[in-house]
Write a protein that holds these residues in place. Sequence first.
Motif, PDB file in Angstrom:
ATOM      1  N   ASP A  49       0.848  -1.199   0.000  1.00 33.12           N
ATOM      2  CA  ASP A  49       0.000   0.000   0.000  1.00 33.12           C
ATOM      3  C   ASP A  49       0.878   1.242   0.000  1.00 33.12           C
ATOM      4  OD1 ASP A  49      -2.085   1.801   0.278  1.00 33.12           O
ATOM      5  OD2 ASP A  49      -2.254   1.522   2.438  1.00 33.12           O
ATOM      6  N   LEU A  53      -0.445   6.095  -4.274  1.00 32.05           N
ATOM      7  CA  LEU A  53      -0.949   5.243  -5.348  1.00 32.05           C
ATOM      8  C   LEU A  53      -2.316   4.683  -4.975  1.00 32.05           C
ATOM      9  CD1 LEU A  53       2.274   3.227  -6.332  1.00 32.05           C
ATOM     10  CD2 LEU A  53       1.439   5.393  -7.273  1.00 32.05           C
ATOM     11  N   THR A  54      -3.010   4.173  -5.971  1.00 34.03           N
ATOM     12  CA  THR A  54      -4.328   3.573  -5.747  1.00 34.03           C
ATOM     13  C   THR A  54      -4.293   2.093  -6.109  1.00 34.03           C
ATOM     14  OG1 THR A  54      -5.040   4.151  -7.987  1.00 34.03           O
ATOM     15  CG2 THR A  54      -5.520   5.727  -6.232  1.00 34.03           C
ATOM     16  N   SER A  55      -5.355   1.368  -5.762  1.00 34.26           N
ATOM     17  CA  SER A  55      -5.423  -0.066  -6.025  1.00 34.26           C
ATOM     18  C   SER A  55      -5.379  -0.346  -7.524  1.00 34.26           C
ATOM     19  CB  SER A  55      -6.697  -0.668  -5.426  1.00 34.26           C
ATOM     20  OG  SER A  55      -6.701  -0.502  -4.033  1.00 34.26           O
ATOM     21  N   ARG A  56      -4.740  -1.440  -7.864  1.00 33.48           N
ATOM     22  CA  ARG A  56      -4.618  -1.841  -9.261  1.00 33.48           C
ATOM     23  C   ARG A  56      -5.973  -2.288  -9.815  1.00 33.48           C
ATOM     24  NH1 ARG A  56      -0.212  -3.598 -12.111  1.00 33.48           N
ATOM     25  NH2 ARG A  56       1.053  -3.713 -10.221  1.00 33.48           N
ATOM     26  N   PRO A  57      -6.334  -1.861 -11.030  1.00 30.93           N
ATOM     27  CA  PRO A  57      -7.574  -2.348 -11.642  1.00 30.93           C
ATOM     28  C   PRO A  57      -7.542  -3.864 -11.815  1.00 30.93           C
ATOM     29  CG  PRO A  57      -6.678  -0.484 -12.857  1.00 30.93           C
ATOM     30  CD  PRO A  57      -5.627  -0.908 -11.872  1.00 30.93           C
ATOM     31  N   PRO A  62      -2.017  -1.540 -16.207  1.00 27.11           N
ATOM     32  CA  PRO A  62      -1.434  -0.290 -16.725  1.00 27.11           C
ATOM     33  C   PRO A  62      -0.151  -0.554 -17.502  1.00 27.11           C
ATOM     34  CG  PRO A  62      -0.865  -0.574 -14.420  1.00 27.11           C
ATOM     35  CD  PRO A  62      -1.798  -1.715 -14.769  1.00 27.11           C
ATOM     36  N   SER A  67       2.480   2.195 -11.341  1.00 26.42           N
ATOM     37  CA  SER A  67       1.439   3.210 -11.214  1.00 26.42           C
ATOM     38  C   SER A  67       0.397   2.883 -10.152  1.00 26.42           C
ATOM     39  CB  SER A  67       0.731   3.398 -12.564  1.00 26.42           C
ATOM     40  OG  SER A  67       1.633   3.841 -13.551  1.00 26.42           O
ATOM     41  N   TYR A  68       0.412   1.651  -9.640  1.00 23.36           N
ATOM     42  CA  TYR A  68      -0.632   1.220  -8.717  1.00 23.36           C
ATOM     43  C   TYR A  68      -0.037   0.464  -7.527  1.00 23.36           C
ATOM     44  CZ  TYR A  68      -3.891   2.417 -12.452  1.00 23.36           C
ATOM     45  OH  TYR A  68      -4.608   3.095 -13.415  1.00 23.36           O
ATOM     46  N   ASP A  69      -0.867   0.311  -6.490  1.00 15.81           N
ATOM     47  CA  ASP A  69      -0.476  -0.494  -5.336  1.00 15.81           C
ATOM     48  C   ASP A  69      -0.224  -1.940  -5.759  1.00 15.81           C
ATOM     49  OD1 ASP A  69      -0.532   1.444  -3.334  1.00 15.81           O
ATOM     50  OD2 ASP A  69      -2.682   1.186  -2.974  1.00 15.81           O
TER      51      ASP A  69
END
Length: 296
Positions: A49, A53-57, A62, A67-69
């Motif tokens: 975490d 960053l934000t949670s991965r789709p 990406p 780019s993501y957690d």
Amino acid sequence: MNTLKSIFIFVIVASGIYLGYKGLKSAIASDSTQKEIGQTYAVIVGVSDYQYLTSRPSVVLPSDPNSYDLEYCDDDANLFYDFLRSPQGGSVPPENIAKLLDKQATKANIIAQMRSLFSKSTPNDRVIFYFTGHGTYQVLCPHDMDSDASSLLEYNAIAGTFRECRAKDRFFIADACNTGSMKVHSDTQGTPANTSPTDKNIVAFMASKANQSSRENQQIGHGYFTYYLDKGARGEADSDKNGVVTIKELYGFVRANVMNITGAKVTPKMEKDYQTPVIFGKFSDSLPFSYSVATQ
């Protein structure tokens, strides 16, 4: 009849001597490993975490993997912690380990914990820095990384903590993307001061080459590198079955399994599309990393 009886007795006695010798050899090897390792001081970092960053789709990945957690880095860190606490890992006391997960794993806290713990080491001890999280070229990404390059954990900061300690054996283990790029920095900057190949061991064990990603897997709930590192260190890498897992044995085991499971043997396949662990530094191939209690 007497001849057959004599042969039978001889076989029984010889077998007993052989088994006793084998057991004694394993016990000596294990005891020797414990003495060589001395005390272990470890800083374990796992960042799933990230602050910015934000949670991965779940469907679309990406183009930039940073780019993501992440999903399982905290689980990886806990797995490595459990290994060090196990008999195979040396039953390291909890006060000798700093485990930093997610919000705890800021750049400042990581460096502070390394300096604090590693400063306790003596010339008979070993220190371990284990990191799992995001990585990019020649740097690791702490929880509080941002767009400013100074927020990243660079090679010099890590090498500096090793330089300050007195430990005989020093391990830098990283399960992150592009970590093989650390070798470029190591080659240009040299090994830490106070280090000579005759009395110090410096091991950098990285999860991937400079142009590769370090992958996680939902089914196993871990990164591939850490998953096989744990398996190998607990005894599966002990190819000669002498009770000692050397760094050469561990590297061979982890490399082969990670490359295989990420599809290195599938053709055609670009090198960047699979994962190849790398190792570098100054050390003997026979340097012990762990031992197998099953052979004691």
